[in-house]
Enzyme design. Structure first.
Site, mmCIF file in Angstrom:
data_model
loop_
_atom_site.group_PDB
_atom_site.id
_atom_site.type_symbol
_atom_site.label_atom_id
_atom_site.label_comp_id
_atom_site.label_asym_id
_atom_site.label_seq_id
_atom_site.Cartn_x
_atom_site.Cartn_y
_atom_site.Cartn_z
ATOM 1 C CG ASP A 100 79.119 27.923 30.738
ATOM 2 O OD1 ASP A 100 78.650 26.782 30.866
ATOM 3 O OD2 ASP A 100 79.514 28.601 31.697
ATOM 4 C CG HIS A 300 80.547 23.191 28.246
ATOM 5 N ND1 HIS A 300 79.225 23.602 28.146
ATOM 6 C CD2 HIS A 300 81.160 24.120 29.029
ATOM 7 C CE1 HIS A 300 79.057 24.703 28.850
ATOM 8 N NE2 HIS A 300 80.198 25.049 29.394
#
Length: 321
Positions: A100, A300
């Site tokens: 991320d 994610h």
């Protein structure tokens, strides 16, 4: 459990979770996470003959939390990673792995300090070179000007995003984690007007997917109740500063070995549309890409949702260096 050490990284003190001995691998998390995001990787990395060092990024957990927005610019975050690496392994370049926001931190640490970094891997976010314009301009045109909500536009407001997250830390984390995980149905990250708040329309699932247990969530909740969200959200308020700083490196490519891992249900990996060929995209900016892996059905939270698959890719890559 790993050993915890607080390292003077130069500008700030960074808490590090450390396990194993051997060449240094620094693991850098994203939003809203913690060193704990790498709990499934640290043991296998150590067993493979490396020192696994998972940091709390500044603003998080046990690391320093400076107040000014500009303290969270990419220039400072890359300095923190380089400072930790230099303190723990002064005589040899380090290997970096990020997820991320941790991936751009890793990519840009390697871009700005190539002599200090032996190899770099990114999860969720590919390296696409130095930006041609600040990201604020991109999301303003694609979202705000079309009256569409975008979470990074919401994060530009100072105060309301922190208050919304801190009012119910557990609820915020459950909804945020679920909304972009691979188990969530389409629409779990709702479409709404530009003046909405982040949590409007978000789903709190019952039960939560098995990749994050209640005990594991408890750890995150305790960390954020202690640290708050100002530092983590400040990262999003530095796009213009980041753009200006990165222009000095616009003619560079990453020349050390690199690796990319993403999920095909991860909106951060796919950007604003599915990437047809992630390897080709990366190779425009990284000359020694040694793999671009797309995990089917993965959202994610790559290394938490699919720890075995990630480790099966990451460990052989580390051993090949």
């Amino acid at each position: 459990m790993p050993e915890f050490r607080t390292i003077d990284a130069g500008e700030v003190r960074i808490r590090c979770a450390i396990e194993g001995e051997g060449p240094l691998v620094v693991l850098v998390h994203g939003f809203p996470e913690s060193w704990f995001s790498w709990r499934h990787q640290m043991g296998p990395i150590a067993e493979a003959g490396f020192t696994a060092c998972a940091i709390d990024v500044r603003g998080y957990g046990g690391s320093d939390k400076p107040h000014p927005i500009e303290a969270y610019a990419m220039e400072h975050l890359t300095a923190d990673v380089a400072g930790v690496a230099r303190a723990l392994q002064p005589d040899a370049p380090a290997i970096l792995v990020g997820h991320d926001w941790g991936a751009p931190i890793v990519w840009n640490t390697a871009l700005s300090r190539p002599e200090a970094i032996a190899a770099a891997a990114g999860l969720s976010v590919p390296f696409t070179g130095v930006p041609a314009r600040p990201f604020t301009e991109v999301f303003d045109a694609l979202f705000t000007q079309r009256n569409r909500f975008f979470y990074q536009a919401w994060f530009q407001k100072v105060g309301p995003p922190e208050a919304e997250a801190e009012a119910d830390v557990r609820g915020f984390l459950r909804k945020f984690y679920y909304g972009i995980c691979g188990d969530a149905p389409d629409g779990a990250w709702p479409q709404k007007a530009a003046d909405a708040t982040l949590l409007e329309g978000m789903i709190d699932p019952d039960p939560f997917p098995a990749w994050l247990t209640e005990n594991e969530l408890d750890y995150y909740v305790a960390e954020f109740r202690e640290s708050g969200f100002r530092g983590p959200i400040n990262r999003y308020r530095n796009h213009e500063r980041d753009f200006e700083w990165l222009q000095a490196f616009k003619d560079r490519k990453l020349e050390m070995p690199t690796l990319l891992i993403g999920g095909d249900r991860d909106p951060a990996f796919n950007g604003f549309g599915r990437i047809a060929d992630p390897a080709a995209l990366m190779r425009e900016h990284a000359t020694d890409l040694r793999g671009a892996h797309v995990l089917a059905g993965c959202g994610h939270w790559t290394q938490q949702e699919r720890p075995e698959e990630v480790n099966a890719i990451l460990i052989p890559w580390l051993k090949s260096l």
